[in-house]
Design an enzyme around this catalytic site. Structure first.
Site, short mmCIF file in Angstrom:
data_model
loop_
_atom_site.label_atom_id
_atom_site.label_comp_id
_atom_site.label_asym_id
_atom_site.label_seq_id
_atom_site.Cartn_x
_atom_site.Cartn_y
_atom_site.Cartn_z
N LYS A 1 -1.11 6.40 -22.96
CA LYS A 1 -0.50 6.77 -24.24
C LYS A 1 1.03 6.77 -24.12
CE LYS A 1 -4.12 9.94 -25.96
NZ LYS A 1 -4.71 9.18 -27.03
N TYR B 1 0.84 -1.20 0.00
CA TYR B 1 0.00 0.00 0.00
C TYR B 1 0.88 1.25 0.00
CZ TYR B 1 -3.86 3.14 0.96
OH TYR B 1 -4.78 4.13 0.87
N PHE C 1 -8.49 19.41 -24.87
CA PHE C 1 -8.87 18.01 -25.00
C PHE C 1 -10.19 17.86 -24.25
CE2 PHE C 1 -9.02 13.53 -23.85
CZ PHE C 1 -9.04 13.00 -25.12
N THR C 2 -11.03 16.92 -24.68
CA THR C 2 -12.41 16.83 -24.14
C THR C 2 -12.46 16.82 -22.61
OG1 THR C 2 -12.24 14.44 -24.45
CG2 THR C 2 -13.42 15.66 -26.15
N ARG D 1 -14.45 12.76 -34.04
CA ARG D 1 -13.87 13.91 -33.32
C ARG D 1 -14.42 15.15 -34.00
NH1 ARG D 1 -11.49 12.26 -28.42
NH2 ARG D 1 -13.72 12.43 -28.28
N ASP E 1 0.78 19.08 -21.06
CA ASP E 1 0.12 17.78 -21.18
C ASP E 1 1.03 16.92 -22.05
OD1 ASP E 1 -1.34 15.56 -22.08
OD2 ASP E 1 -3.25 16.61 -21.97
N PHE F 1 -20.56 12.04 -26.33
CA PHE F 1 -20.00 11.16 -27.36
C PHE F 1 -19.69 9.77 -26.84
CE2 PHE F 1 -15.61 11.23 -25.88
CZ PHE F 1 -15.54 12.42 -25.17
N1 F0G Z 1 -4.76 14.58 -22.58
C1 F0G Z 1 -4.69 14.17 -23.85
C2 F0G Z 1 -3.92 14.97 -24.83
C3 F0G Z 1 -5.32 12.99 -24.24
O1 F0G Z 1 -5.24 12.61 -25.50
C4 F0G Z 1 -6.03 12.25 -23.29
C5 F0G Z 1 -6.73 11.02 -23.66
C6 F0G Z 1 -6.09 12.71 -21.97
C7 F0G Z 1 -5.43 13.88 -21.65
C8 F0G Z 1 -6.85 11.97 -20.91
O2 F0G Z 1 -6.15 10.82 -20.54
O3 F0G Z 1 -7.72 8.96 -21.14
O4 F0G Z 1 -5.81 8.59 -19.57
O5 F0G Z 1 -7.76 9.91 -18.86
N2 F0G Z 1 -6.96 10.67 -24.86
C9 F0G Z 1 -7.61 9.45 -25.27
C10 F0G Z 1 -7.84 9.44 -26.75
C11 F0G Z 1 -8.85 9.14 -24.50
O6 F0G Z 1 -8.49 8.52 -27.23
O7 F0G Z 1 -7.34 10.31 -27.48
P1 F0G Z 1 -6.90 9.51 -20.02
#
Ligand code: F0G
Length: 487
Positions: A271, A85, A137-138, A394, A228, A460
């Site tokens: 990623k 832990y 980013f979303t 997208r 990021d 989405f």
């Molecule tokens: N920032 C960027 C630039 C991303 O592309 C993503 C995720 C995140 C933050 C969030 O990270 O998914 O680990 O919580 N991109 C994925 C995509 C979901 O399909 O492009 P996460």
């Protein structure tokens, strides 16, 4: 002996093609279902590729998130996971890797990238703040909005051009950045965010010079720069390829310089290091202490942060592999091959090729479908039906509605076909190109989509739609006429 450091190598009498600089030792069987079954699966999924069951998917190009192939060394490292832990040795190996590669001393593991966004937004954004950035980013935007912040996208005038030879469409426009500080005053700018390989505008990188310029403006205003780094490896690779100063630089030095300009770096390791999880890192003890309590509250103790120790081990190895040109060039080389092949026959794709995937411009592909009928979503559905290839919308479906309930139309309507690292072969890539070409030649058959169920937040992901009219039937009939019984 010279080291091969790129996956695109010269051929004697062949066209220039990317070569896999790895061998496949574990495989997963795929199924290419007949078109009627694919159409049924698409209907059951509410014409939303997120809701497809992978047993019906042939090539899963939805995302590279959590789907990159792991290396033998990553898998081997998982066996030494130290389950504890608190104080796990796995964490200390990860901490060392992040210190070595990103040059940041304080390392906080989180369960994935958006968890980092949650903590950063809660701690550093207050109501009325603005956050200038190259592009949102979303999940980033939602977290910032929930905490009372407003995202300001200050990309350059060339960033959204589909066809372009501009090498760094992910750059921040420095004049616009200065104007933000002039208009709002530094006290209302929570921080400046730079996203490596800007995801939503086609995986487009920023240049090192742009980072330097942004950093200068941040310093003049006493404002933090937050990076990021989810797609930082590919951005570094494109800096090396496209920014002359770095032609002979080592990727690890490029990464180090990039992270050096940021006060805080966060990432999705789904990623960047081909595992799961994510992290936040900084050299500032003050910043670290501001976030630490929320880390424990939302994610878990500071030495696991919601990740399993096996993932933490693989993350550490993946960090170092991100410095290897043969690892990080693989996805961009295949993307470049696909993009150039489609562009050569006039299919509208984002150029120059970027990171993450091949991005098809749906408004250019099917101009007959109005943006209110979601061309990128319609194209994603059509491509799946005719090929079993799952891409990601997208565009406006990934956007939101304004206070009057009207769609905020996306700047660009893209169908993203992701190329997770080291997952697809060249023949699979050629299949993708072939089916997209067929669809383009039959593009007049594609129509739009309308909502059946529309969730209020991040619609989405879980939303369900249906075709406007019966265009899918005509598309299926034409496919059968051309391909007969072939899949
Ligand atoms: N920032 C960027 C630039 C991303 O592309 C993503 C995720 C995140 C933050 C969030 O990270 O998914 O680990 O919580 N991109 C994925 C995509 C979901 O399909 O492009 P996460």
């Amino acid at each position: 002996m010279t080291n091969q450091n790129s996956t695109t190598i010269k051929f004697y009498k062949e066209e220039q093609i990317p070569v896999e600089l790895h061998k496949v030792r574990v495989v997963q069987k795929l199924f290419l279902r007949p078109i009627d079954e694919r159409a049924k699966a698409m209907e059951a999924a509410g014409f939303n590729t997120f809701l497809l069951d992978t047993s019906n998917v042939f090539l899963d190009m939805l995302t590279d998130s959590g789907t990159n192939a792991m290396s033998d060394n990553q898998i081997a490292s998982m066996h030494q996971a130290d389950d504890a832990y608190a104080g796990s040795q796995s964490f200390y190996r990860m901490e060392k890797a992040v210190r070595d590669v990103f040059g940041k001393h304080y390392v906080m593991p989180v369960h994935q990238g958006r968890a980092a966004e949650n903590i950063i937004s809660q701690v550093f954004i207050k109501k009325g703040d603005v956050i200038p950035m190259n592009y949102h980013f979303t999940t980033t935007k939602e977290h910032m909005m929930i905490n009372g912040g407003t995202v300001l996208e200050i990309y350059t005038d060339k960033a959204l051009n589909i066809k372009s030879s501009e090498p760094f469409k992910g750059n921040i426009d420095i004049d616009k950045l200065k104007a933000v500080f002039a208009e709002y005053g530094a006290e209302r700018v929570a921080f400046v965010r730079m996203e490596a390989s800007t995801n939503l505008i086609g995986g487009q990188p920023f240049s090192m010079q742009n980072m330097r310029d942004v950093k200068k403006v941040c310093d003049e205003n006493g404002t933090m720069m937050v990076l990021d780094a989810s797609l930082i490896g590919e951005n570094a690779y494109m800096i090396k390829k496209r920014e002359p100063e770095f032609a002979n630089a080592q990727i690890k030095d490029i990464l180090n310089e990039m992270c050096g300009y940021a006060d805080m770096v966060y990432f999705s390791s789904r990623k960047v290091s081909s595992t799961r999880g994510g992290g936040i890192c900084t050299n500032s003890k003050d910043l670290y202490l501001k976030m630490r309590d929320l880390l424990v509250l939302f994610e878990g103790f500071t030495t696991y942060g919601g990740m399993s120790t096996r993932e933490i081990e693989a993350l550490a190895v993946g960090m170092y592999e991100t410095c290897d040109d043969t690892v990080i060039s693989q996805s961009p080389s295949f993307i470049e091959y696909a993009v150039n092949s489609l562009d050569a026959v006039g299919i509208p794709v984002i150029t120059p090729a970027g990171a993450l995937g091949c991005h098809i411009d749906a408004m250019g592909f099917i101009p007959q479908v109005p943006q209110q009928q979601y061309p990128a979503g319609a194209l994603a559905a059509a491509l799946f039906i005719v090929s079993g290839i799952r891409g990601m919308e997208r565009g406006t479906i990934s956007s939101i509605r304004d206070e009057n309930g009207n769609d905020i139309l996306a700047d660009v309507e893209l169908l993203r076909l992701a190329f997770p690292r080291r997952v697809f072969t060249l023949s699979q890539t050629k299949f993708v190109i072939d089916r997209v070409k067929w669809l383009y030649d039959n593009r007049e058959l594609i129509g739009g989509l309308e909502w059946v169920e529309e969730p209020p937040l991040l619609r989405f992901f879980m939303g369900r739609l249906k075709p406007v009219g019966n265009w899918t039937e005509k598309l299926i009939a034409k496919f059968k006429a051309d391909f007969g019984d072939s899949l």
